[in-house]
Design an enzyme around this catalytic site. Sequence first.
Site, PDB file in Angstrom:
ATOM      1  N   HIS A 240       0.826  -1.215   0.000  1.00  0.00           N
ATOM      2  CA  HIS A 240       0.000   0.000   0.000  1.00  0.00           C
ATOM      3  C   HIS A 240       0.863   1.268   0.000  1.00  0.00           C
ATOM      4  O   HIS A 240       2.030   1.254   0.417  1.00  0.00           O
ATOM      5  CB  HIS A 240      -0.926   0.013   1.217  1.00  0.00           C
ATOM      6  CG  HIS A 240      -0.192   0.046   2.524  1.00  0.00           C
ATOM      7  ND1 HIS A 240       0.366   1.188   3.047  1.00  0.00           N
ATOM      8  CD2 HIS A 240       0.091  -0.939   3.411  1.00  0.00           C
ATOM      9  CE1 HIS A 240       0.946   0.917   4.183  1.00  0.00           C
ATOM     10  NE2 HIS A 240       0.812  -0.372   4.445  1.00  0.00           N
ATOM     11  N   GLY A 241       0.277   2.365  -0.446  1.00  0.00           N
ATOM     12  CA  GLY A 241       0.956   3.654  -0.387  1.00  0.00           C
ATOM     13  C   GLY A 241       1.180   4.099   1.054  1.00  0.00           C
ATOM     14  O   GLY A 241       0.607   3.544   1.997  1.00  0.00           O
ATOM     15  N   GLN A 242       1.995   5.119   1.213  1.00  0.00           N
ATOM     16  CA  GLN A 242       2.324   5.618   2.546  1.00  0.00           C
ATOM     17  C   GLN A 242       1.046   5.926   3.349  1.00  0.00           C
ATOM     18  O   GLN A 242       0.136   6.592   2.856  1.00  0.00           O
ATOM     19  CB  GLN A 242       3.159   6.896   2.441  1.00  0.00           C
ATOM     20  CG  GLN A 242       3.621   7.432   3.789  1.00  0.00           C
ATOM     21  CD  GLN A 242       4.156   8.854   3.692  1.00  0.00           C
ATOM     22  OE1 GLN A 242       3.440   9.788   3.324  1.00  0.00           O
ATOM     23  NE2 GLN A 242       5.429   9.017   4.006  1.00  0.00           N
ATOM     24  N   SER A 243       1.007   5.436   4.587  1.00  0.00           N
ATOM     25  CA  SER A 243      -0.131   5.717   5.458  1.00  0.00           C
ATOM     26  C   SER A 243       0.204   6.845   6.434  1.00  0.00           C
ATOM     27  O   SER A 243       1.369   7.228   6.596  1.00  0.00           O
ATOM     28  CB  SER A 243      -0.524   4.461   6.260  1.00  0.00           C
ATOM     29  OG  SER A 243       0.389   4.252   7.327  1.00  0.00           O
ATOM     30  N   GLU A 244      -0.834   7.344   7.102  1.00  0.00           N
ATOM     31  CA  GLU A 244      -0.638   8.417   8.082  1.00  0.00           C
ATOM     32  C   GLU A 244       0.313   7.977   9.204  1.00  0.00           C
ATOM     33  O   GLU A 244       1.101   8.769   9.710  1.00  0.00           O
ATOM     34  CB  GLU A 244      -1.994   8.829   8.663  1.00  0.00           C
ATOM     35  CG  GLU A 244      -2.899   9.504   7.636  1.00  0.00           C
ATOM     36  CD  GLU A 244      -4.359   9.489   8.035  1.00  0.00           C
ATOM     37  OE1 GLU A 244      -4.690   8.892   9.078  1.00  0.00           O
ATOM     38  OE2 GLU A 244      -5.178  10.079   7.294  1.00  0.00           O
TER      39      GLU A 244
ATOM     40  N   ARG B 223      11.719  -6.315  15.579  1.00  0.00           N
ATOM     41  CA  ARG B 223      11.432  -5.896  14.207  1.00  0.00           C
ATOM     42  C   ARG B 223      12.108  -6.793  13.175  1.00  0.00           C
ATOM     43  O   ARG B 223      11.562  -7.016  12.095  1.00  0.00           O
ATOM     44  CB  ARG B 223      11.904  -4.446  13.970  1.00  0.00           C
ATOM     45  CG  ARG B 223      11.121  -3.399  14.741  1.00  0.00           C
ATOM     46  CD  ARG B 223      11.472  -2.009  14.269  1.00  0.00           C
ATOM     47  NE  ARG B 223      10.974  -1.766  12.917  1.00  0.00           N
ATOM     48  CZ  ARG B 223      11.400  -0.772  12.137  1.00  0.00           C
ATOM     49  NH1 ARG B 223      12.360   0.040  12.563  1.00  0.00           N
ATOM     50  NH2 ARG B 223      10.896  -0.600  10.941  1.00  0.00           N
TER      51      ARG B 223
ATOM     52  N   ASN C 212       2.658   5.542   8.858  1.00  0.00           N
ATOM     53  CA  ASN C 212       4.014   5.453   8.286  1.00  0.00           C
ATOM     54  C   ASN C 212       4.710   6.809   8.425  1.00  0.00           C
ATOM     55  O   ASN C 212       5.869   6.893   8.836  1.00  0.00           O
ATOM     56  CB  ASN C 212       3.990   5.094   6.797  1.00  0.00           C
ATOM     57  CG  ASN C 212       3.521   3.686   6.483  1.00  0.00           C
ATOM     58  OD1 ASN C 212       2.876   3.473   5.468  1.00  0.00           O
ATOM     59  ND2 ASN C 212       3.829   2.714   7.336  1.00  0.00           N
TER      60      ASN C 212
ATOM     61  N   GLY D   9       0.567  -2.161  12.298  1.00  0.00           N
ATOM     62  CA  GLY D   9      -0.071  -3.467  12.451  1.00  0.00           C
ATOM     63  C   GLY D   9      -1.494  -3.497  11.940  1.00  0.00           C
ATOM     64  O   GLY D   9      -1.775  -3.097  10.816  1.00  0.00           O
TER      65      GLY D   9
ATOM     66  N   HIS E 246       0.537  -5.570   2.506  1.00  0.00           N
ATOM     67  CA  HIS E 246       1.362  -4.861   3.489  1.00  0.00           C
ATOM     68  C   HIS E 246       2.790  -5.397   3.483  1.00  0.00           C
ATOM     69  O   HIS E 246       3.055  -6.501   3.007  1.00  0.00           O
ATOM     70  CB  HIS E 246       0.745  -5.039   4.872  1.00  0.00           C
ATOM     71  CG  HIS E 246      -0.693  -4.629   4.925  1.00  0.00           C
ATOM     72  ND1 HIS E 246      -1.096  -3.367   5.293  1.00  0.00           N
ATOM     73  CD2 HIS E 246      -1.824  -5.322   4.607  1.00  0.00           C
ATOM     74  CE1 HIS E 246      -2.422  -3.292   5.211  1.00  0.00           C
ATOM     75  NE2 HIS E 246      -2.882  -4.455   4.802  1.00  0.00           N
TER      76      HIS E 246
ATOM     77  N   LYS F 157       8.362   4.554  16.883  1.00  0.00           N
ATOM     78  CA  LYS F 157       9.488   3.610  16.878  1.00  0.00           C
ATOM     79  C   LYS F 157      10.679   4.137  17.678  1.00  0.00           C
ATOM     80  O   LYS F 157      11.382   3.362  18.347  1.00  0.00           O
ATOM     81  CB  LYS F 157       9.877   3.278  15.432  1.00  0.00           C
ATOM     82  CG  LYS F 157       8.785   2.464  14.737  1.00  0.00           C
ATOM     83  CD  LYS F 157       9.008   2.268  13.253  1.00  0.00           C
ATOM     84  CE  LYS F 157       7.804   1.557  12.626  1.00  0.00           C
ATOM     85  NZ  LYS F 157       7.901   1.442  11.169  1.00  0.00           N
TER      86      LYS F 157
ATOM     87  N   ARG G 222      -6.035   0.988   4.085  1.00  0.00           N
ATOM     88  CA  ARG G 222      -4.913   1.542   3.317  1.00  0.00           C
ATOM     89  C   ARG G 222      -4.566   0.649   2.129  1.00  0.00           C
ATOM     90  O   ARG G 222      -4.190   1.146   1.069  1.00  0.00           O
ATOM     91  CB  ARG G 222      -3.700   1.771   4.224  1.00  0.00           C
ATOM     92  CG  ARG G 222      -3.164   0.553   4.975  1.00  0.00           C
ATOM     93  CD  ARG G 222      -2.147   0.998   6.029  1.00  0.00           C
ATOM     94  NE  ARG G 222      -1.507  -0.094   6.760  1.00  0.00           N
ATOM     95  CZ  ARG G 222      -2.000  -0.678   7.842  1.00  0.00           C
ATOM     96  NH1 ARG G 222      -3.183  -0.308   8.312  1.00  0.00           N
ATOM     97  NH2 ARG G 222      -1.316  -1.632   8.464  1.00  0.00           N
TER      98      ARG G 222
ATOM     99  N   GLU H  34      -1.441  -6.775   7.697  1.00  0.00           N
ATOM    100  CA  GLU H  34      -0.082  -6.547   8.183  1.00  0.00           C
ATOM    101  C   GLU H  34       0.182  -7.396   9.426  1.00  0.00           C
ATOM    102  O   GLU H  34      -0.751  -7.843  10.107  1.00  0.00           O
ATOM    103  CB  GLU H  34       0.089  -5.053   8.490  1.00  0.00           C
ATOM    104  CG  GLU H  34       1.440  -4.637   9.059  1.00  0.00           C
ATOM    105  CD  GLU H  34       2.619  -4.993   8.187  1.00  0.00           C
ATOM    106  OE1 GLU H  34       2.879  -6.195   7.988  1.00  0.00           O
ATOM    107  OE2 GLU H  34       3.302  -4.054   7.705  1.00  0.00           O
TER     108      GLU H  34
END
Length: 206
Positions: free
Chosen positions: A10-14, A115, A16, A23, A158, A99, A61, A88
Amino acid sequence: MERLLVLVRHGQSEWNLKNLFTGWKDPGLTEQGVTEAHKAGQQLRDLKLTFDIAFTSVLSRAQRTLDIMLEELGQTGLETLKDQALNERDYGDLTGMNKDQAREEFGEEQVHIWRRSYDVPPPGGESLKMTAERVLPYYKSEILPRVLEGKRTLVSAHGNSLRSLIMELENLSPEEILKRELGTGTPIVYRIDENGGVLSVQDLAD
């Protein structure tokens, strides 16, 4: 008969953008993520690819990325199957945590293990091994049979659910797949033989 399988993260999420463990939470795409999804669809259109069926997760997403790609391809309304098997990796107690904050709280080494190890899950969550244990049976029962029938298949999912598929398709070891970075909104095009093996792979990020 051509057997085609295309995987797209998927494209960049909020989340990300905010550097949060996402998750199974369901943030939307950023403006950049929408742009990435349009670009992915344009790349597939430039290759003159069309599809017979699509698969995605139950998270918005991935679904929105798929919808945008299908708009670019002129294939809105394509038969699409949605399943949480393609979700995901579940980050458990880390979900929603920044993170950098997690590194401060648990230590750099521990967060790196959660990770980037194959079989050590974060508290309350899934390891990549556990993620693969739900993704691969679904792939073998639902996705691969369609590919082998000659249905050109598009999967929007994902980073870690797709790593599970890539590990299987490319016969990668746990160590190799953990080093594999998947860009957001970047199609990977596989051509598949009659036994499910990979004849060729084209990563459109290259």
